[in-house]
Design an enzyme around this catalytic site. Sequence first.
Site, mmCIF file in Angstrom:
data_model
loop_
_atom_site.group_PDB
_atom_site.id
_atom_site.type_symbol
_atom_site.label_atom_id
_atom_site.label_comp_id
_atom_site.label_asym_id
_atom_site.label_seq_id
_atom_site.Cartn_x
_atom_site.Cartn_y
_atom_site.Cartn_z
ATOM 1 N N ARG A 165 -10.192 -1.897 51.708
ATOM 2 C CA ARG A 165 -9.954 -2.828 50.437
ATOM 3 C C ARG A 165 -8.824 -3.618 50.576
ATOM 4 N NH1 ARG A 165 -13.134 -2.619 46.188
ATOM 5 N NH2 ARG A 165 -12.977 0.373 45.736
ATOM 6 N N TYR A 166 -7.791 -2.393 50.586
ATOM 7 C CA TYR A 166 -6.901 -2.885 51.185
ATOM 8 C C TYR A 166 -6.232 -2.876 52.184
ATOM 9 C CZ TYR A 166 -7.268 -2.055 45.904
ATOM 10 O OH TYR A 166 -7.028 -2.203 44.741
ATOM 11 N N ARG B 175 -4.196 1.265 52.973
ATOM 12 C CA ARG B 175 -5.203 2.118 52.894
ATOM 13 C C ARG B 175 -6.099 1.956 52.684
ATOM 14 N NH1 ARG B 175 -3.453 -0.299 47.600
ATOM 15 N NH2 ARG B 175 -2.352 -1.591 48.487
ATOM 16 N N CYS C 56 -20.120 15.917 42.071
ATOM 17 C CA CYS C 56 -19.652 16.346 41.433
ATOM 18 C C CYS C 56 -19.863 17.552 40.993
ATOM 19 C CB CYS C 56 -18.714 14.821 40.308
ATOM 20 S SG CYS C 56 -18.717 13.586 41.004
ATOM 21 N N CYS D 12 -19.785 12.272 34.749
ATOM 22 C CA CYS D 12 -19.749 11.364 32.947
ATOM 23 C C CYS D 12 -20.381 10.332 33.014
ATOM 24 C CB CYS D 12 -17.785 11.202 33.520
ATOM 25 S SG CYS D 12 -17.141 11.886 34.549
ATOM 26 N N CYS E 19 -19.230 6.817 34.272
ATOM 27 C CA CYS E 19 -18.773 6.280 36.154
ATOM 28 C C CYS E 19 -19.224 5.379 35.866
ATOM 29 C CB CYS E 19 -19.570 7.698 36.609
ATOM 30 S SG CYS E 19 -19.290 7.693 38.128
ATOM 31 N N ARG F 77 -19.473 4.930 39.504
ATOM 32 C CA ARG F 77 -20.356 4.955 40.682
ATOM 33 C C ARG F 77 -21.497 5.410 40.221
ATOM 34 N NH1 ARG F 77 -15.073 6.485 44.395
ATOM 35 N NH2 ARG F 77 -14.772 4.345 45.124
ATOM 36 N N ASP G 1 -15.373 0.209 33.765
ATOM 37 C CA ASP G 1 -15.480 -0.635 34.128
ATOM 38 C C ASP G 1 -17.213 -1.852 33.805
ATOM 39 O OD1 ASP G 1 -13.762 -0.633 36.324
ATOM 40 O OD2 ASP G 1 -14.311 1.173 37.350
ATOM 41 N N ASP H 141 -10.256 -2.644 37.494
ATOM 42 C CA ASP H 141 -10.933 -3.000 38.486
ATOM 43 C C ASP H 141 -11.740 -4.644 38.618
ATOM 44 O OD1 ASP H 141 -10.515 -1.678 41.215
ATOM 45 O OD2 ASP H 141 -10.421 -0.045 40.147
ATOM 46 N N LYS I 162 -7.673 -3.972 42.597
ATOM 47 C CA LYS I 162 -7.035 -3.287 40.829
ATOM 48 C C LYS I 162 -5.864 -3.969 39.987
ATOM 49 C CE LYS I 162 -7.577 1.440 40.956
ATOM 50 N NZ LYS I 162 -8.267 1.706 42.077
#
Length: 352
Positions: free
Chosen positions: A94-95, A98, A107, A111, A114, A116, A276, A313, A320
């Site tokens: 995205r950037y 990085r 996981c 959650c 979440c 994702r 999100d 985000d 972000k």
Amino acid sequence: MTQRATTARSLNDLVEAGALPRAALDDPVLARVANDYVIAVTPELLELMDGPPEHDPIARQFVPTAHEATTTPAELADPIGDHAHAAVKGIVHRYPDRVLLKPLHACPVYCRFCFRREQVGPGGEALDDAELDAALGYIAARPQIWEVIVTGGDPFMLSPRRLSRIVAALDALAHVAVIRFHSRVPVVDPTRVNDELIAALKAARAAVYVGVHCNHARELTPAARAGLARLADAGIPLLSQSVLLRGVNDSVDVLEALFRALVAARVRPYYLHHPDMARGTGHFRLSIDEGQALMRALRGRLSGLCQPTYVLDIPGGHGKSPIGPNYVADAGPDGRRMITDYQGDLHDCAHE
Ligand code: SF4
């Protein structure tokens, strides 16, 4: 709660553990939720729960509710736009400097909020050897990549052997200066933070950071604090990521306790995420105004060491952005800018 030796992975398991009433098994809406979004709650978290999701901030994060069946048109399957920036399988670029490396989508817990949630799960895609090689090859071919954020899913669900292989491969790339792991494991499944895992992280020449996901001070049990201490004692810098969640941590007292507890455990609060736009998560969301008011109140109560950056985000993959609050106002004499102090009073600092 009734004690369990293994992770609860179904409505039935949650009923047996006492986290849901038996009537939950006859609720067709809840059955649909459980079918759409995967369940996992570790024994450590089941033991921590102290009431139903409506009243307990731990249960609310992990026990499914009928609210999740409600989806609004603005909610998205991929709210932060991972797919828009998917370079090769397992890489989100995205950037410029990085990348995210996502070696798996499993996981230790799932959650309920979440971002994702439609990608993670035990059946979620994991990279096979050839795909992992291709993802590492993508990073190797781009010298501008300074930092690799290993996420998922949860990378600490990998075996220490596979984790070592990833660390060694990244470490062999001279342009990769920082390898950052993001994980829920040290908090929700701390026995996985063992000597083998720490040895895998310590083997690197690059700086290795661990970002832990934690939303409430009660998650920092003695076992979780011991897991974090093992990482800190090994010289691994620790950061936190928290999500601002209605009914979990949407009060200044709860956030204050969380950030103090993290810093006392040698974890530097890094990000407080505005929730999100994931599908079925509207019951967790606050307004940005509410989030800013909480951050303003924290400024007066906590030292800078305990202050995360409040970020959102931008839906669609635009990255972000810090979302305040803003302490600079254009209200001074001659249009000079004024600065707001931690008590909300304006001051003319005559800097311009
Ligand atoms: S641990 Fe992270 S990726 Fe896994 S379900 Fe929770 S928020 Fe999602």
